[in-house]
Design a protein around this motif. Sequence first.
Motif, short mmCIF file in Angstrom:
data_model
loop_
_atom_site.label_atom_id
_atom_site.label_comp_id
_atom_site.label_asym_id
_atom_site.label_seq_id
_atom_site.Cartn_x
_atom_site.Cartn_y
_atom_site.Cartn_z
N GLY A 1 4.15 7.37 6.91
CA GLY A 1 5.09 8.41 6.14
C GLY A 1 6.23 7.93 6.12
N PHE A 2 6.85 7.14 6.78
CA PHE A 2 8.50 6.83 6.99
C PHE A 2 8.58 6.30 5.80
N TYR A 3 7.74 4.98 5.36
CA TYR A 3 8.07 4.08 4.25
C TYR A 3 7.66 4.94 2.72
N ILE A 4 6.70 5.79 3.02
CA ILE A 4 6.27 6.38 1.90
C ILE A 4 7.18 7.76 1.23
N ALA B 1 0.85 -1.33 0.04
CA ALA B 1 0.07 0.07 0.01
C ALA B 1 0.62 1.39 0.00
N TYR B 2 1.84 1.34 0.85
CA TYR B 2 2.77 2.47 0.74
C TYR B 2 3.43 2.48 -0.42
N LEU B 3 3.83 1.46 -1.33
CA LEU B 3 4.46 1.61 -2.54
C LEU B 3 3.41 2.27 -3.58
N ILE B 4 2.17 1.77 -3.67
CA ILE B 4 1.37 2.32 -4.46
C ILE B 4 0.95 3.96 -4.38
N ILE B 5 0.83 4.29 -2.95
CA ILE B 5 0.67 5.60 -2.80
C ILE B 5 2.00 6.39 -3.16
N SER B 6 3.09 5.94 -2.94
CA SER B 6 4.22 6.57 -3.56
C SER B 6 4.32 6.81 -4.88
N ILE B 7 3.93 5.73 -5.61
CA ILE B 7 3.91 5.96 -7.20
C ILE B 7 3.03 6.82 -7.66
N ILE B 8 1.67 6.98 -6.78
CA ILE B 8 0.90 7.94 -7.14
C ILE B 8 1.37 9.22 -6.85
N ALA C 1 11.29 9.14 -2.57
CA ALA C 1 12.59 9.61 -2.97
C ALA C 1 13.31 8.64 -3.92
N ALA C 2 13.14 7.29 -3.78
CA ALA C 2 13.57 6.31 -4.67
C ALA C 2 12.98 6.68 -6.09
#
Length: 292
Positions: free
Chosen positions: A168-171, A84-91, A176-177
């Motif tokens: 927030g930490f993982y997002i 879920a964190y990864l999907i949010i980050s991509i968005i 950044a990546a």
Amino acid sequence: MKNVMSNKFAIALYVLPSLLLILVLIYIPIVLTGYYGLMDWDGIGQMKFIGLENYIHLLKDKMFWSSTYHSILLALFSTISLIAYLIISIILASKIKGANLLRKIYLIPMLLSSVAIAQLWLKIFDPTNGMLNKLLEMFGVENTPLWLADPKLVLFAIFIPIVWQYAGFYIIIYYAALKNVPEEIIEAAKIDGANSAQIAYKIKLPLISGVIKVTIVLAIVGSLKYFDLIYVMTGGGPNGSSEVIASLMYREAFKSYNFGYGSAIGFALLVICLVMTWVIRKLTVSKEDVQF
């Protein structure tokens, strides 16, 4: 500068303070924890050497295995939440409107202490006046759950604020990546006809796979040694149904004054974390990593 770098004594002199700090703050406490696990000690009085008795008792202790199971469940839940964190980050990295505001909102839990977060969610889970049960009542639910008093629900109820706390930490790590992925590669993929989903799955994810592996290790090891929020919200209850390894260690060492057994649990936790880290590295290693 070249003279300094070629002088082995100078190099040793610069490295020595860091090595001493690591030795004093990490390795000596580890050795002492294992040593105290060989003792019958209340933490204050005279120590009595009992050999491996605490460790043998550990292997037979049902509460230890129950708390280990709970810690592994938390680690599994935390690892799944990385998706879920990864999907949010991509968005967020896709140049959507309001991305800057959303990033700041996701970071808010990181600014709060675990005690403050625990108190907030205690109010939300309150069976009579809590926001969650009030919402359920609005949708017609009559017998609202006792979230933190029901042995079948308490563990999963606690997982929710933990996932919220570290979102927030993982997002921000994933964001950044993703921002470091070369724009030229993405533009080339778009020219070749790739859609957003294909770009995310076949280009972005492989390019940040190293970061994903690191976050998996952080999530699993962090979950195995998690303590503070669980201790404040439930103290391991009811009847040990939310007990994790770290809370059991604290209870044995500082509440039951069985410091020797508590140290044995702490040392076992260290071993479990090391083994899990090794297993994750073996499972996630790729040919590219080996060649590199």
